[in-house]
Write an enzyme that holds these catalytic residues in place. Structure first.
Site, PDB file in Angstrom:
ATOM      1  N   HIS A 136       0.802  -1.239   0.000  1.00 21.71           N
ATOM      2  CA  HIS A 136       0.000   0.000   0.000  1.00 21.71           C
ATOM      3  C   HIS A 136       0.829   1.281   0.000  1.00 21.71           C
ATOM      4  CE1 HIS A 136      -3.670  -2.226   0.520  1.00 21.71           C
ATOM      5  NE2 HIS A 136      -3.320  -2.706   1.705  1.00 21.71           N
TER       6      HIS A 136
HETATM    7 ZN   LIG Z   1      -4.219  -7.023   3.102  1.00 27.56          ZN
END
Ligand SMILES: [Zn+2]
Length: 357
Positions: A136
């Protein structure tokens, strides 16, 4: 090449950092994977190597992250009590600043680079860093427990050597940071199978996010409905991943194998078991490419222990003992079966329609 060797990157130092005592991402979870594999004799097998991590260099980190962001992480690492919210780090947030975070993150990233070097150097057909897979993190922002985006740094490093890279992300969350890093290029194909962003962090990963310019069609997203079980998951995986990876003809396969899609995981609503994971990882192993693998999410520590142990045994070509498997995986029936199947099949259709030809 490809040979039958497998590498497992591990050092206890990869497991010692604590984001916050109540934080769901517990790097200590890897100790259970390591000790289970040690008990099963995985590290004594003649075709397996235990690999020591190294620190990534600042230059390597900056292949994906901005110098300003790296400087902010270094400062947060030394002085975690100050304000870093503009860089995505907040004390009570998902990604808190903590003492030593930069040092822990360069070691985690370097561990993924060691796996990549082992494979690109031809010493192993597959190497895995289960401490990595922090998909992320963005160029100038920490996000979703991720500080430095080691899968993106690995893909970038391999692509900079002229390799065509197929990245497949089977974490329950969309691999948004890796997608963003390669959104404009056709040199790195990113495929992410994840729980629909309308129902889960980070809220992205729809089929229409397909890349841009030269990269149009090279970001592929399969947004699965909550309650997707083994049967539906394996069908989606089989309809998308082998087909597109083969069509792309990569020089190297890079995978993110977060196991937060497991039915006992406290953070997500996918319902897969070790059996669907065995199916997917055997499919990766059957592909004729060098393969760099990473971990990712996974917040039920026993599911992490059993699944990642089982996966490394597959990488070794070793037998998988029954005790690593879920004895009784969930299976949707009735109205839920019909809803899951129709939403899964729509997700596959949309992903394939948006993919490169
Ligand atoms: Zn995840």
């Amino acid at each position: 090449m490809p040979n039958d060797r497998a590498g497992f990157v591990y050092d206890r130092r990869l497991t010692e950092h604590v984001y916050r005592p109540d934080h769901p991402l517990k790097p200590e979870r890897l100790r259970g994977v390591y000790s289970t594999l040690a008990e099963l004799g995985a590290f004594e097998r003649p075709n397996g190597d235990l690999l020591a991590p190294r620190d990534a260099t600042i230059e390597e980190i900056q292949r994906v992250h901005s110098p300003e962001y790296v400087a902010a992480v270094m400062q947060a690492s030394a002085e975690p009590d100050r304000e870093y919210s503009r860089w995505g780090m907040q004390q009570r947030g998902d990604t808190p600043p903590f003492r030593g975070m930069h040092e822990a993150s360069v070691l985690t990233t370097g561990a993924s680079l060691v796996a990549a070097e082992e494979v690109s150097g031809g010493r192993a057909r597959v190497a895995v860093n289960y401490a990595g897979g922090l998909h992320h993190a963005m160029r100038s922002r920490a996000s979703g427990f991720c500080i430095y985006n080691d899968p993106a740094i690995v893909c970038r490093t391999l692509a900079d050597r002229g390799m065509r890279v197929a990245y497949v992300d089977i974490d329950a969350h969309h691999g948004d940071g890796v997608q963003a890093a390669f959104y404009d290029t056709d040199q790195v194909l990113t495929i992410s199978l994840h729980q629909d962003g309308r129902t889960l962090f980070p809220g992205t990963g729809f089929a229409e996010e397909r890349g841009r310019g030269a990269g149009a069609g090279y970001s592929v997203n399969v947004a699965l409905p909550p309650y997707t079980d083994d049967e539906a998951y394996a069908r989606a995986f089989d309809a998308v991943v082998p087909v597109l990876v083969a069509r792309f003809r990569p020089d190297v396969l890079v995978t993110q194998q977060g196991i937060d899609a497991h039915f006992t995981d406290p953070l997500t609503h996918l319902m897969i078991s070790t059996h669907a994971r065995e199916h997917c990882v055997r499919a990766f192993a059957a592909m004729p490419y060098p393969w760099v693998a990473m971990g990712g999410g996974g917040y039920d520590l026993d599911a992490v222990r059993r699944t990642w142990s089982l996966e490394y045994l597959i990488m070794l070509g070793a037998e998988v003992p029954a005790e690593l498997h879920d004895p009784d995986p969930p299976h949707a029936t009735g109205e839920r079966r019909r809803a899951v199947d129709s939403a899964t099949d729509a997700a596959v259709r949309d992903a394939m329609a948006a993919a490169f030809r």
